[in-house]
Design a protein around this motif. Sequence first.
Motif, short mmCIF file in Angstrom:
data_model
loop_
_atom_site.label_atom_id
_atom_site.label_comp_id
_atom_site.label_asym_id
_atom_site.label_seq_id
_atom_site.Cartn_x
_atom_site.Cartn_y
_atom_site.Cartn_z
N TRP A 286 0.83 -1.20 0.00
CA TRP A 286 0.00 0.00 0.00
C TRP A 286 0.86 1.25 0.00
O TRP A 286 0.57 2.21 -0.71
N LEU A 287 1.94 1.29 0.78
CA LEU A 287 2.81 2.47 0.83
C LEU A 287 3.50 2.71 -0.50
O LEU A 287 3.70 3.85 -0.92
N VAL A 288 3.88 1.65 -1.20
CA VAL A 288 4.57 1.79 -2.48
C VAL A 288 3.60 2.17 -3.60
O VAL A 288 3.90 3.01 -4.43
N TYR A 289 2.42 1.56 -3.63
CA TYR A 289 1.49 1.72 -4.74
C TYR A 289 0.27 2.57 -4.43
O TYR A 289 -0.60 2.68 -5.27
N ARG B 269 -4.51 15.47 -14.81
CA ARG B 269 -3.13 15.03 -14.52
C ARG B 269 -3.17 13.81 -13.61
O ARG B 269 -3.90 13.77 -12.63
N ASN B 270 -2.36 12.79 -13.98
CA ASN B 270 -2.17 11.62 -13.13
C ASN B 270 -0.86 11.82 -12.37
O ASN B 270 0.22 11.75 -12.96
N PRO B 271 -0.91 12.06 -11.05
CA PRO B 271 0.31 12.32 -10.30
C PRO B 271 1.06 11.06 -9.88
O PRO B 271 2.14 11.16 -9.30
N ASN B 272 0.54 9.88 -10.18
CA ASN B 272 1.13 8.63 -9.71
C ASN B 272 2.26 8.15 -10.62
O ASN B 272 2.18 8.27 -11.84
N ARG B 273 3.29 7.56 -10.02
CA ARG B 273 4.39 6.97 -10.78
C ARG B 273 4.15 5.51 -11.11
O ARG B 273 4.71 5.00 -12.08
N THR C 238 0.59 6.64 -16.27
CA THR C 238 1.28 7.20 -15.11
C THR C 238 2.00 8.48 -15.47
O THR C 238 2.51 8.64 -16.57
N LYS C 239 2.03 9.43 -14.53
CA LYS C 239 2.73 10.71 -14.66
C LYS C 239 2.46 11.37 -16.01
O LYS C 239 3.38 11.81 -16.69
N SER D 201 -2.23 -1.12 -11.78
CA SER D 201 -0.79 -1.18 -11.61
C SER D 201 -0.27 -2.31 -12.48
O SER D 201 -0.91 -3.35 -12.60
N ARG D 202 0.87 -2.12 -13.10
CA ARG D 202 1.39 -3.14 -14.01
C ARG D 202 1.70 -4.45 -13.31
O ARG D 202 1.61 -5.51 -13.88
N VAL D 203 2.10 -4.39 -12.05
CA VAL D 203 2.60 -5.57 -11.38
C VAL D 203 1.65 -6.12 -10.32
O VAL D 203 1.33 -7.30 -10.32
N VAL D 204 1.19 -5.27 -9.44
CA VAL D 204 0.59 -5.76 -8.20
C VAL D 204 -0.93 -5.89 -8.24
O VAL D 204 -1.46 -6.92 -7.91
#
Length: 189
Positions: A18-21, A61-65, A98-99, A147-150
Amino acid sequence: MFLVILLVLAGITALTVWLVYRPHNPKFRVVNAAVYQLNTTTTTTGNLLISTTMQFALITRNPNRRVSFQYDQLTAFVTYRDQAITQPAILPPLFHNTKSTVALSPVLGGSGVPVAPEVVNGLEMEQATYEVVGLRLVLTGKLKYKSRVVFRSGRYGIYVRCDLFVAFKKGFLGQLPLLGSPRPCAVDV
């Protein structure tokens, strides 16, 4: 004991993910407005109608990486004093990487919308007295985090409210200046 350790490790893993994504909500801002038509008519039954055609340039704008957005079932409409003055316009689905920044420019309006007499009187008074009209652009729809991974989330309702003041003189149609710097829109997910 083993079950407690397993639950603690699962909790730590979930917290780390959760903290990372953790996704931040998208940001919206209106940067331009145009009114091509604004007419009020009275029907034979005495009901008031507003028929208008408006276009807004909207930047999102998508602020997420690490998290992208998928928008579905987007509709846009304009309100004045909390009453719709345009028909809802259906917007195409949108994938927001993303971004990144995406520009939307919906044309809203068309056929007449029934309104209360206070709306027509307020519009006419603000145009004549102040040459400024306060409008609200509203977007509603469904938002999905990806998210691409999780993870991939379920669909959440999104409600965007953009309050703006436009300089509007009676009889003047076309591009209208926005008063003040464009403020970010309120986004509820």
